[in-house]
Design a protein around this motif. Structure first.
Motif, PDB file in Angstrom:
ATOM      1  N   LEU A 146      59.147  24.092 -65.922  1.00  0.00           N
ATOM      2  CA  LEU A 146      59.351  24.838 -64.666  1.00  0.00           C
ATOM      3  C   LEU A 146      58.241  25.776 -64.574  1.00  0.00           C
ATOM      4  O   LEU A 146      57.780  25.991 -63.141  1.00  0.00           O
ATOM      5  CB  LEU A 146      60.506  25.830 -65.101  1.00  0.00           C
ATOM      6  CG  LEU A 146      60.842  26.850 -64.232  1.00  0.00           C
ATOM      7  CD1 LEU A 146      61.124  26.414 -62.703  1.00  0.00           C
ATOM      8  CD2 LEU A 146      62.032  27.759 -64.585  1.00  0.00           C
ATOM      9  N   GLY A 147      57.559  26.550 -65.461  1.00  0.00           N
ATOM     10  CA  GLY A 147      56.496  27.453 -65.356  1.00  0.00           C
ATOM     11  C   GLY A 147      56.285  28.056 -66.328  1.00  0.00           C
ATOM     12  O   GLY A 147      56.287  27.416 -67.692  1.00  0.00           O
ATOM     13  N   HIS A 148      56.061  29.405 -66.404  1.00  0.00           N
ATOM     14  CA  HIS A 148      56.182  30.134 -67.736  1.00  0.00           C
ATOM     15  C   HIS A 148      56.996  31.423 -67.462  1.00  0.00           C
ATOM     16  O   HIS A 148      57.151  31.923 -66.263  1.00  0.00           O
ATOM     17  CB  HIS A 148      54.887  30.656 -68.123  1.00  0.00           C
ATOM     18  CG  HIS A 148      54.037  31.656 -67.557  1.00  0.00           C
ATOM     19  ND1 HIS A 148      52.409  31.276 -66.952  1.00  0.00           N
ATOM     20  CD2 HIS A 148      54.255  32.803 -67.316  1.00  0.00           C
ATOM     21  CE1 HIS A 148      52.289  32.252 -66.487  1.00  0.00           C
ATOM     22  NE2 HIS A 148      53.139  33.232 -66.599  1.00  0.00           N
ATOM     23  N   VAL A 149      57.502  32.051 -68.417  1.00  0.00           N
ATOM     24  CA  VAL A 149      58.132  33.524 -68.481  1.00  0.00           C
ATOM     25  C   VAL A 149      57.509  34.275 -69.505  1.00  0.00           C
ATOM     26  O   VAL A 149      56.987  33.828 -70.338  1.00  0.00           O
ATOM     27  CB  VAL A 149      59.566  33.143 -68.961  1.00  0.00           C
ATOM     28  CG1 VAL A 149      60.346  32.493 -67.831  1.00  0.00           C
ATOM     29  CG2 VAL A 149      59.711  32.528 -70.457  1.00  0.00           C
ATOM     30  N   VAL A 150      57.437  35.514 -68.905  1.00  0.00           N
ATOM     31  CA  VAL A 150      56.856  36.449 -69.602  1.00  0.00           C
ATOM     32  C   VAL A 150      57.912  37.642 -70.270  1.00  0.00           C
ATOM     33  O   VAL A 150      58.699  38.130 -69.288  1.00  0.00           O
ATOM     34  CB  VAL A 150      55.565  37.547 -69.236  1.00  0.00           C
ATOM     35  CG1 VAL A 150      55.279  38.585 -69.966  1.00  0.00           C
ATOM     36  CG2 VAL A 150      54.513  36.473 -68.816  1.00  0.00           C
ATOM     37  N   LEU A 151      58.212  37.829 -71.250  1.00  0.00           N
ATOM     38  CA  LEU A 151      59.176  38.727 -72.000  1.00  0.00           C
ATOM     39  C   LEU A 151      58.769  40.092 -72.535  1.00  0.00           C
ATOM     40  O   LEU A 151      57.696  39.872 -73.362  1.00  0.00           O
ATOM     41  CB  LEU A 151      60.217  38.045 -72.988  1.00  0.00           C
ATOM     42  CG  LEU A 151      60.802  36.621 -72.579  1.00  0.00           C
ATOM     43  CD1 LEU A 151      61.566  36.106 -73.694  1.00  0.00           C
ATOM     44  CD2 LEU A 151      61.762  36.817 -71.395  1.00  0.00           C
ATOM     45  N   VAL A 152      59.589  40.885 -72.306  1.00  0.00           N
ATOM     46  CA  VAL A 152      59.286  42.171 -72.894  1.00  0.00           C
ATOM     47  C   VAL A 152      60.251  42.276 -74.157  1.00  0.00           C
ATOM     48  O   VAL A 152      61.294  42.050 -73.894  1.00  0.00           O
ATOM     49  CB  VAL A 152      59.291  43.509 -72.065  1.00  0.00           C
ATOM     50  CG1 VAL A 152      59.313  44.663 -72.809  1.00  0.00           C
ATOM     51  CG2 VAL A 152      58.490  43.376 -71.047  1.00  0.00           C
ATOM     52  N   VAL A 153      59.580  42.591 -75.277  1.00  0.00           N
ATOM     53  CA  VAL A 153      60.291  42.601 -76.600  1.00  0.00           C
ATOM     54  C   VAL A 153      60.078  43.987 -77.534  1.00  0.00           C
ATOM     55  O   VAL A 153      59.111  44.717 -77.225  1.00  0.00           O
ATOM     56  CB  VAL A 153      60.039  41.565 -77.606  1.00  0.00           C
ATOM     57  CG1 VAL A 153      60.279  40.066 -76.886  1.00  0.00           C
ATOM     58  CG2 VAL A 153      58.479  41.594 -77.897  1.00  0.00           C
ATOM     59  N   PRO A 154      61.180  44.488 -78.121  1.00  0.00           N
ATOM     60  CA  PRO A 154      60.882  45.838 -78.775  1.00  0.00           C
ATOM     61  C   PRO A 154      60.113  45.734 -79.908  1.00  0.00           C
ATOM     62  O   PRO A 154      59.647  46.601 -80.130  1.00  0.00           O
ATOM     63  CB  PRO A 154      62.331  46.063 -79.092  1.00  0.00           C
ATOM     64  CG  PRO A 154      63.221  44.978 -79.178  1.00  0.00           C
ATOM     65  CD  PRO A 154      62.599  44.032 -78.218  1.00  0.00           C
ATOM     66  N   ASP A 155      60.113  44.438 -80.693  1.00  0.00           N
ATOM     67  CA  ASP A 155      59.417  44.416 -81.937  1.00  0.00           C
ATOM     68  C   ASP A 155      58.515  43.172 -81.554  1.00  0.00           C
ATOM     69  O   ASP A 155      58.823  42.060 -81.875  1.00  0.00           O
ATOM     70  CB  ASP A 155      60.185  44.325 -83.024  1.00  0.00           C
ATOM     71  CG  ASP A 155      59.372  44.269 -84.442  1.00  0.00           C
ATOM     72  OD1 ASP A 155      58.328  43.845 -84.353  1.00  0.00           O
ATOM     73  OD2 ASP A 155      60.094  44.936 -85.443  1.00  0.00           O
TER      74      ASP A 155
END
Length: 304
Positions: A146-155
């Motif tokens: 599909l493409g790429h995803v960028v995730l914000v994570v706490p750790d």
């Protein structure tokens, strides 16, 4: 684990129905006609695999599920064993859930940051079915997904260990900027199918990237965004790591769509050299007029 690509993304949003025009008219996506997700779901795709992006009506802007493709049934069984050996609880998808996701089989689990992921094989392909919502040369998918995803994570450390050690992602490069670190991860020739950024106490989807075949499609989409006065999150620019020329537009669901062309690829994974950079872009990508992201949420620290 043999994850081959980002297969699909499902999102909940109070503004889901706005995607019925934003998706095809601005981004050039095709509307998947079946209503497996129900009348309150907008189902879109950027190739011959229907329903790669589904946005369902709900009270919050949040990720429902990220789907990762595996080659076949044996690989899915091996992946389940790997997850369970790592102490991860795995839920097997029902026949109805598999039909809705348009896959043969799927399993579901939650990562350390709290995101729900699905591993699957056998995603439905309807050759020749892609009908973009506006004139376009098409999107780069095929073996790159599909493409790429960028995730914000706490750790960041915890999430990076999970994606690399358990799920088998490989690091492409890392960028330090504005006090944050972004780590880019690949599973196929796409420079990254996933990137993660650590922000203590926060979790959410920063953006989904869609890559087009023709540079002019970036210009056309950019002009449409300006003409319709849709908020820009970042102006046109070229990234330092994957060399993609792109802009970022705020979607109706609070996260951004990176719309780009010309990214570098990881052609020989075993010879790839991880680099460390201090800037995300060679030029451009300056902040636009979009309000703060609306697809991030605070998370409680783990119990001591």
């Amino acid at each position: 684990m043999k994850i081959t690509s980002l297969g699909y993304l499902r999102v909940e949003s109070p503004n889901a129905k706005e995607w019925a025009t934003f998706g095809p008219e601005v981004l050039g996506l095709a509307v998947s006609e079946d209503l497996a997700g129900g009348p309150d779901t907008v189902s879109l795709t950027n190739d011959d695999r229907p329903g790669r992006l589904q946005i369902s009506e709900g009270p919050h802007n949040r990720v429902q599920c990220i789907g990762w493709e595996l080659p076949g049934a044996g690989d899915l069984a091996d992946a389940v064993a790997t997850l369970e050996q790592a102490g991860v609880t795995v839920e097997r998808g029902t026949a109805e859930e598999c039909r809705a996701a348009k896959v043969r089989q799927l399993v579901r689990f939650t990562d350390p940051a709290g995101f729900t992921h699905e591993l699957f094989y056998g995603q439905l392909v309807v050759p020749g079915s892609f009908r973009p919502g506006r004139g376009t040369a098409g999107f780069v998918t095929r073996g790159q997904g599909l493409g790429h995803v960028v995730l914000v994570v706490p750790d960041l450390t915890e999430s990076l260990d999970f994606f690399c050690t358990v799920l088998g992602f490989r690091v492409s490069d890392e960028i330090d900027f504005d006090g944050n670190t972004l780590v880019f991860l690949h599973v196929n020739p796409r420079h990254h199918s996933l990137a993660i950024m650590g922000i203590p106490g926060m979790r959410g989807l920063h953006h989904l990237m869609l890559q087009v075949e023709d540079l002019d499609d970036v210009g056309i989409a950019h002009q449409l965004v300006l003409d319709r006065q849709i908020p820009l999150a970042m102006t046109l620019g070229r990234h330092a790591n994957d060399r993609m020329l792109s802009f970022y537009v705020r979607s109706p669901s609070g996260f951004e769509i990176e719309y780009g062309w010309g990214a570098s690829t990881v052609d020989v994974p075993d010879q790839w050299v991880v680099t460390h950079m201090k800037s995300t872009s060679i030029w451009g990508h300056r902040p636009g007029d979009a309000p703060p992201p609306a697809c991030l949420e605070p998370v409680s620290p783990p119990a001591s």
